[in-house]
Design an enzyme around this catalytic site. Structure first.
Site, PDB file in Angstrom:
ATOM      1  N   LYS A  36       0.846  -1.197   0.000  1.00 27.38           N
ATOM      2  CA  LYS A  36       0.000   0.000   0.000  1.00 27.38           C
ATOM      3  C   LYS A  36       0.881   1.247   0.000  1.00 27.38           C
ATOM      4  CE  LYS A  36      -0.557  -0.137   5.030  1.00 27.38           C
ATOM      5  NZ  LYS A  36      -1.369   0.553   6.015  1.00 27.38           N
ATOM      6  N   ARG A 134      -9.954   0.458  15.572  1.00 32.57           N
ATOM      7  CA  ARG A 134     -10.023   1.127  14.273  1.00 32.57           C
ATOM      8  C   ARG A 134     -11.039   0.311  13.470  1.00 32.57           C
ATOM      9  NH1 ARG A 134      -4.506   2.015  10.790  1.00 32.57           N
ATOM     10  NH2 ARG A 134      -4.718  -0.230  10.522  1.00 32.57           N
ATOM     11  N   TYR A 269      12.798  31.999   2.310  1.00 34.54           N
ATOM     12  CA  TYR A 269      11.523  32.563   2.797  1.00 34.54           C
ATOM     13  C   TYR A 269      11.556  32.771   4.304  1.00 34.54           C
ATOM     14  CZ  TYR A 269       9.139  31.409  -1.615  1.00 34.54           C
ATOM     15  OH  TYR A 269       8.738  31.345  -2.918  1.00 34.54           O
ATOM     16  N   MET A 317       8.750  24.894  -1.932  1.00 33.92           N
ATOM     17  CA  MET A 317       7.925  23.873  -2.571  1.00 33.92           C
ATOM     18  C   MET A 317       8.762  22.976  -3.500  1.00 33.92           C
ATOM     19  SD  MET A 317       4.589  24.564  -4.914  1.00 33.92           S
ATOM     20  CE  MET A 317       3.827  25.629  -3.715  1.00 33.92           C
TER      21      MET A 317
END
Ligand SMILES: Cc1ncc(COP(=O)(O)O)c(C=O)c1O
Length: 376
Positions: A36, A134, A269, A317
Site C-alpha cells: 500500500k 479502528r 523565505y 515547494m
C-alpha cells in the site's frame, strides 16, 4: 542521470529483506507484504514484481484502486484489501478477484447479494478488533457476526485477522499480550463455528521481526520489507538476533545554481537563516512537494562530494538551498544524496524522520509518487 531528482531502489536489498522475513517465519507461512501507499514510496508495480520474484505468495493493498493497478499490470497473485472498501466499490471485489476484511453484517449482506446476482462467491476475512479500535468487530460480537455471515450464500469466510496497536513497543508488552489473548479466544470460538480451515493473520513487521508468537499462517509485513525497522526498540532487538534488514531506497538530486553570498546574508523565505561566514550556497531542485519535509528546514543536511551540506533556511515547494562551502569543488549538475550513501557518509530515513519529528513510515510514503524510480 538526466533527471532533476530521482529514487534508486535495490532489488537485491528487497530480496534480502524477504529472505530474512522468510527465515524468521519458516517456509509454510504465507507472506502478504503491504504494498500500500505506493509500496511505502518504493513504487507499487515494480516493487510488487520484485516481491513476487522474491517469492511472496499474497499481496496486501490498502484500496481497490491500488488493487486495480496491480491487476492491470497483469499480476494474478491473491490480493487482500486491508483498508476501507466503500459500498460503491463492491463490484470491484468480484471484478478483480479480491479478498477483503469484513466486520459488519449489513455490509456482508450487500456483498453476498451482489455475489448472487453475479453467480460468484466472495472470500472474506473477519477482522476482529482486539484493541486497536479502528476497523473490525469487537470480540464479544464476533461469534454472532460469523453465524450471520455463514447464512449468506455467496460469501466464504476464508480468514480471521486482527491488528496490533503497539507491537512496536516490545518493552511494554502488556497491551500487545492482551490483544493476542483476545485474538486467541476469537480464533478458538470462530474455528468451532465456521468449521473449515482458515487463514489466520495478525503479524505486521514488529511482531514478525520479534517472533512474538507464531500464531497464524499468514503475515502482513510492511516497513520491514523495504529494509526499515518499526521503531528503535524493535531495531535493537532484531539486530541483536543478527537479523539485519537492508534499506532499499536512495533519494537523489543534482546541484542547481551555485552562488557565493557574504557573511550576515539572510537566506530563503521568512529570512530564518543568517550566514555566519562568506558562504557558497547552492540550490537543489527538490522541495516539500517531492516529500522533502518542510520541517527539515534549517535542520537537515544532504551529501555533496561525500560531505555534509547543511540545509539553509526554509525548504521551498520545489527548491532547497544548501551550504556547500565545505564540500570542495562542486559544479552544477553534480549528484546530491538526500537519503542514502555517498562515499563514507550515510543519511538514513530514520535520521530524516528524527529531524522532521516523525516516523520512517511517513518519510518514505510521502516521496512524490511521480518521481522517477530506478530499480537496480
Ligand atoms: C492492517 C495492517 N496490516 C499490516 C500493516 C503493516 O505494518 P508494518 O508496516 O508496521 O509492518 C499495516 C500498516 O499500516 C496495517 O494497517
Amino acid at each position: 542521470m538526466n533527471h532533476l531528482a530521482w529514487i534508486e531502489i535495490s532489488k537485491a536489498k528487497i530480496a534480502h529483506n524477504i529472505k530474512t522475513i522468510r527465515e524468521i517465519n519458516g517456509p509454510n507461512t504465507i507472506i502478504s507484504p503491504c504494498v500500500k501507499a505506493n509500496a511505502y514510496g518504493h513504487g507499487l508495480i515494480e516493487t510488487t514484481k520484485i516481491l513476487i520474484e522474491s517469492g511472496v505468495e499474497w499481496l496486501s493493498v490498502n484500496s481497490t484502486e491500488e488493487a486495480q493497478r496491480v491487476r492491470s499490470a497483469g499480476i494474478n497473485h491473491p490480493i487482500l484489501v486491508i483498508g476501507f472498501v466503500a459500498e460503491y466499490e463492491l463490484e470491484k471485489i468480484f471484478d478483480l478477484n479480491l479478498r477483503l476484511f469484513i466486520s459488519n453484517i449489513n455490509y456482508a449482506k450487500k456483498l453476498s447479494d451482489l455475489g448472487k446476482s453475479r453467480n460468484q462467491t466472495a472470500n472474506i476475512h473477519l477482522k476482529i478488533d482486539t484493541g486497536m479500535h479502528r476497523h473490525g468487530v469487537l470480540l464479544e460480537h464476533s461469534s454472532n457476526l460469523a453465524k450471520e455471515i455463514l447464512k449468506l450464500p455467496n460469501i466464504k469466510i476464508e480468514g480471521l485477522a486482527t491488528h496490533f496497536a503497539n507491537s512496536d513497543d516490545p518493552l511494554n508488552p502488556a497491551y500487545f499480550n492482551r490483544q493476542l489473548e483476545k485474538f486467541k479466544i476469537a480464533i478458538n470460538n470462530l474455528k468451532k463455528i465456521i468449521g473449515h480451515d482458515l487463514i489466520i493473520h495478525c503479524h505486521k513487521s514488529a511482531s514478525v521481526l520479534l517472533s512474538r508468537d507464531n500464531i497464524g499462517n499468514l503475515i502482513r509485513p510492511g516497513i520491514s520489507v523495504y529494509g526499515y525497522y518499526p521503531g528503535p526498540d524493535v531495531a535493537k532487538l532484531t539486530k541483536e538476533k543478527n537479523m539485519i534488514l537492508q534499506p532499499a531506497l536512495e533519494f537523489k538530486t543534482i546541484v542547481g545554481q551555485i552562488k557565493n553570498i557574504p557573511e550576515n546574508s539572510l537566506v530563503g523565505y521568512g529570512c530564518t537563516y543568517k550566514t555566519t561566514r562568506p558562504t557558497t550556497a547552492a540550490t537543489i531542485p527538490v522541495g516539500y512537494y517531492d516529500g522533502y519535509d518542510r520541517k527539515l528546514s534549517n535542520k537537515a543536511y544532504v551529501l555533496v562530494n561525500g560531505k555534509k551540506a547543511p540545509v539553509l533556511g526554509r525548504i521551498c515547494m520545489n527548491v532547497t538551498i544548501i551550504d556547500i562551502t565545505d564540500c570542495g569543488h562542486v559544479k552544477s549538475g553534480d549528484e546530491v544524496v538526500l537519503i542514502g550513501q555517498q562515499q563514507s557518509e550515510i543519511i538514513t530515513v530514520e535520521q530524516l524522520a528524527d529531524w522532521a519529528n516523525t516516523i520512517n513510515y511517513e518519510i518514505v510514503t510521502r516521496l512524490r509518487e511521480s518521481l522517477p524510480r530506478f530499480y537496480i
